[in-house]
Scaffold this motif. Structure first.
Motif, PDB file in Angstrom:
ATOM      1  N   HIS A 189      37.814  43.860  35.555  1.00 12.63           N
ATOM      2  CA  HIS A 189      37.452  45.184  36.057  1.00 12.63           C
ATOM      3  C   HIS A 189      38.466  45.725  37.063  1.00 12.63           C
ATOM      4  O   HIS A 189      38.291  46.838  37.548  1.00 12.63           O
ATOM      5  CB  HIS A 189      36.069  45.132  36.717  1.00 12.63           C
ATOM      6  CG  HIS A 189      34.960  44.836  35.761  1.00 12.63           C
ATOM      7  ND1 HIS A 189      34.450  45.776  34.898  1.00 12.63           N
ATOM      8  CD2 HIS A 189      34.263  43.692  35.518  1.00 12.63           C
ATOM      9  CE1 HIS A 189      33.486  45.246  34.167  1.00 12.63           C
ATOM     10  NE2 HIS A 189      33.355  43.983  34.521  1.00 12.63           N
ATOM     11  N   ASP A 190      39.486  44.955  37.369  1.00 13.61           N
ATOM     12  CA  ASP A 190      40.471  45.332  38.375  1.00 13.61           C
ATOM     13  C   ASP A 190      41.709  45.901  37.673  1.00 13.61           C
ATOM     14  O   ASP A 190      42.540  45.157  37.149  1.00 13.61           O
ATOM     15  CB  ASP A 190      40.841  44.096  39.211  1.00 13.61           C
ATOM     16  CG  ASP A 190      41.775  44.415  40.362  1.00 13.61           C
ATOM     17  OD1 ASP A 190      42.441  45.468  40.331  1.00 13.61           O
ATOM     18  OD2 ASP A 190      41.866  43.594  41.295  1.00 13.61           O
ATOM     19  N   ASN A 191      41.826  47.226  37.643  1.00 18.05           N
ATOM     20  CA  ASN A 191      42.939  47.861  36.946  1.00 18.05           C
ATOM     21  C   ASN A 191      44.296  47.460  37.507  1.00 18.05           C
ATOM     22  O   ASN A 191      45.276  47.314  36.767  1.00 18.05           O
ATOM     23  CB  ASN A 191      42.794  49.380  37.015  1.00 18.05           C
ATOM     24  CG  ASN A 191      41.672  49.891  36.151  1.00 18.05           C
ATOM     25  OD1 ASN A 191      41.070  49.135  35.386  1.00 18.05           O
ATOM     26  ND2 ASN A 191      41.371  51.178  36.262  1.00 18.05           N
ATOM     27  N   GLU A 192      44.367  47.312  38.823  1.00 16.34           N
ATOM     28  CA  GLU A 192      45.639  46.943  39.441  1.00 16.34           C
ATOM     29  C   GLU A 192      46.083  45.549  38.974  1.00 16.34           C
ATOM     30  O   GLU A 192      47.250  45.329  38.655  1.00 16.34           O
ATOM     31  CB  GLU A 192      45.521  46.971  40.961  1.00 16.34           C
ATOM     32  CG  GLU A 192      46.827  46.646  41.682  1.00 16.34           C
ATOM     33  CD  GLU A 192      46.694  46.671  43.195  1.00 16.34           C
ATOM     34  OE1 GLU A 192      47.676  46.317  43.870  1.00 16.34           O
ATOM     35  OE2 GLU A 192      45.607  47.038  43.684  1.00 16.34           O
ATOM     36  N   ARG A 193      45.144  44.613  38.928  1.00 14.51           N
ATOM     37  CA  ARG A 193      45.465  43.264  38.477  1.00 14.51           C
ATOM     38  C   ARG A 193      45.867  43.266  36.999  1.00 14.51           C
ATOM     39  O   ARG A 193      46.786  42.565  36.580  1.00 14.51           O
ATOM     40  CB  ARG A 193      44.273  42.334  38.694  1.00 14.51           C
ATOM     41  CG  ARG A 193      44.628  40.855  38.590  1.00 14.51           C
ATOM     42  CD  ARG A 193      43.397  39.986  38.805  1.00 14.51           C
ATOM     43  NE  ARG A 193      42.803  40.185  40.117  1.00 14.51           N
ATOM     44  CZ  ARG A 193      43.202  39.564  41.215  1.00 14.51           C
ATOM     45  NH1 ARG A 193      44.217  38.722  41.160  1.00 14.51           N
ATOM     46  NH2 ARG A 193      42.596  39.794  42.366  1.00 14.51           N
ATOM     47  N   SER A 201      39.363  37.300  47.862  1.00 18.44           N
ATOM     48  CA  SER A 201      40.660  37.761  47.359  1.00 18.44           C
ATOM     49  C   SER A 201      41.694  36.643  47.316  1.00 18.44           C
ATOM     50  O   SER A 201      42.514  36.583  46.391  1.00 18.44           O
ATOM     51  CB  SER A 201      41.168  38.918  48.216  1.00 18.44           C
ATOM     52  OG  SER A 201      41.313  38.534  49.575  1.00 18.44           O
ATOM     53  N   SER A 234      40.939  34.602  44.328  1.00 13.21           N
ATOM     54  CA  SER A 234      41.265  35.390  43.141  1.00 13.21           C
ATOM     55  C   SER A 234      42.759  35.349  42.845  1.00 13.21           C
ATOM     56  O   SER A 234      43.178  35.185  41.693  1.00 13.21           O
ATOM     57  CB  SER A 234      40.799  36.835  43.313  1.00 13.21           C
ATOM     58  OG  SER A 234      39.396  36.910  43.420  1.00 13.21           O
ATOM     59  N   THR A 267      34.843  37.508  39.670  1.00 14.41           N
ATOM     60  CA  THR A 267      33.600  38.036  40.254  1.00 14.41           C
ATOM     61  C   THR A 267      32.981  37.014  41.205  1.00 14.41           C
ATOM     62  O   THR A 267      32.838  35.837  40.866  1.00 14.41           O
ATOM     63  CB  THR A 267      32.587  38.372  39.149  1.00 14.41           C
ATOM     64  OG1 THR A 267      33.144  39.367  38.287  1.00 14.41           O
ATOM     65  CG2 THR A 267      31.290  38.898  39.746  1.00 14.41           C
TER      66      THR A 267
END
Length: 231
Positions: A188-192, A163, A166, A159
Motif C-alpha cells: 500500500h506504500d506507493n513510495e516504496r 519503519s 519495514s 503492516t
C-alpha cells in the motif's frame, strides 16, 4: 514462470476482478496494488491453490507449480500457538526434508543462520506469543529464508511493524530478488513500490494495469484521487 489467461478471481463463484491476462517472469519482482476489495490477496491465494479461480486459466512453466514461500497477513496468524521462534523458523525446512524427517547438521545451520540474519538469535527459544509485531514479522521472514523457494508471495509484509523494521525487511526482499527468487508482494506504500519494485499489477473494480512501475503507478494515483473526490 506463471501465465494468467482471462483469469477471474473470487470467492464461492462470485467474481471480484475483471479477467486478468499476463505473465509473471521468472526472477521478476512485482508489487500488487489497489484499493481494498479488488482481489489482491485473492490473487496470491489463487496462486497458492488455496482457492480456485472463478473462470479462466492459471498455468506454470513446465506444468507444475514451483515451491512457494508464503507470508500471509499478520491478522491471519495465530500468535497464541504454543511454539518458539526456533519452532516456527524450523517449519521452513519441511518442504525439502519432509515433515517427519529429523534435522541434520545442514538444516540446523540454515535455521540458525536465518534467525541470526533477522537479528533474533537472543530470542531463539522465546515463545512466539511474547514477541512484538516487528519481532514476529522478522521471525516469519527467517522462515522464508530457510525455505529459499523459487517463488515468494508476500501479503502486506509491512503492516503493523515500525519503519525501521519495514526498511530492514525491504532489504531482505531485495536480497531475495537479487538471489534469483521471484517476488510478488501486496503493498500500500506507493513510495516504496516506486523505489524498489520494477513491475506493478494494479487491480481496480473495473480493470487492471500491468507493466513497468513508471507506467502503471500514475494510474493508481489517478484512481485514488478519483475515489477521494467521489467520497
Amino acid at each position: 514462470m506463471i501465465s494468467l489467461n482471462q483469469l477471474v478471481l473470487g470467492y464461492q463463484g462470485r467474481a471480484v476482478t475483471q479477467p486478468l491476462t499476463g505473465n509473471i517472469a521468472k526472477g521478476s519482482m512485482t508489487a500488487i496494488i489497489g484499493a481494498n476489495g479488488t482481489g489482491k490477496s485473492t490473487l496470491l491465494k489463487t496462486l497458492l491453490k488455496l482457492q480456485p479461480p472463478v473462470a479462466g486459466q492459471l498455468s506454470f512453466t513446465g506444468g507444475k507449480a514451483p515451491r512457494i514461500a508464503w507470508l500471509p497477513q499478520l491478522a491471519e496468524m495465530d500468535r497464541q500457538f504454543p511454539a518458539t521462534v526456533y519452532d516456527v523458523v524450523c517449519m521452513g525446512s519441511w518442504p525439502v526434508r519432509g515433515l517427519f524427517s529429523s534435522l541434520n547438521r545442514q538444516n540446523r545451520k540454515r535455521i540458525a543462520d536465518a534467525i541470526e540474519r533477522v537479528g533474533l538469535t537472543p530470542l531463539t527459544k522465546q515463545p512466539i506469543e511474547t514477541l512484538s509485531g516487528g519481532q514476529f514479522q522478522r521471525m516469519l521472514f527467517a522462515r522464508l529464508l530457510v525455505q529459499n523457494a523459487p517463488l515468494v508471495l508476500l501479503d502486506e509484509p509491512f503492516t503493523g511493524v515500525d519503519s525501521q523494521t519495514s526498511d530492514f525487511l525491504m532489504t531482505l526482499i531485495c536480497q531475495m530478488h537479487q538471489a534469483g527468487q521471484t517476488v510478488m508482494a501486496v503493498l500500500h506504500d506507493n513510495e516504496r513500490v516506486s523505489r524498489h519494485f520494477p513491475q506493478v499489477l494494479l487491480l481496480t473494480q473495473d480493470h487492471f494495469h500491468w507493466g513497468n512501475t513508471v507506467d502503471v503507478l500514475p494510474h493508481y494515483c489517478k484512481s485514488s484521487i478519483n475515489l477521494a473526490l467521489s467520497a
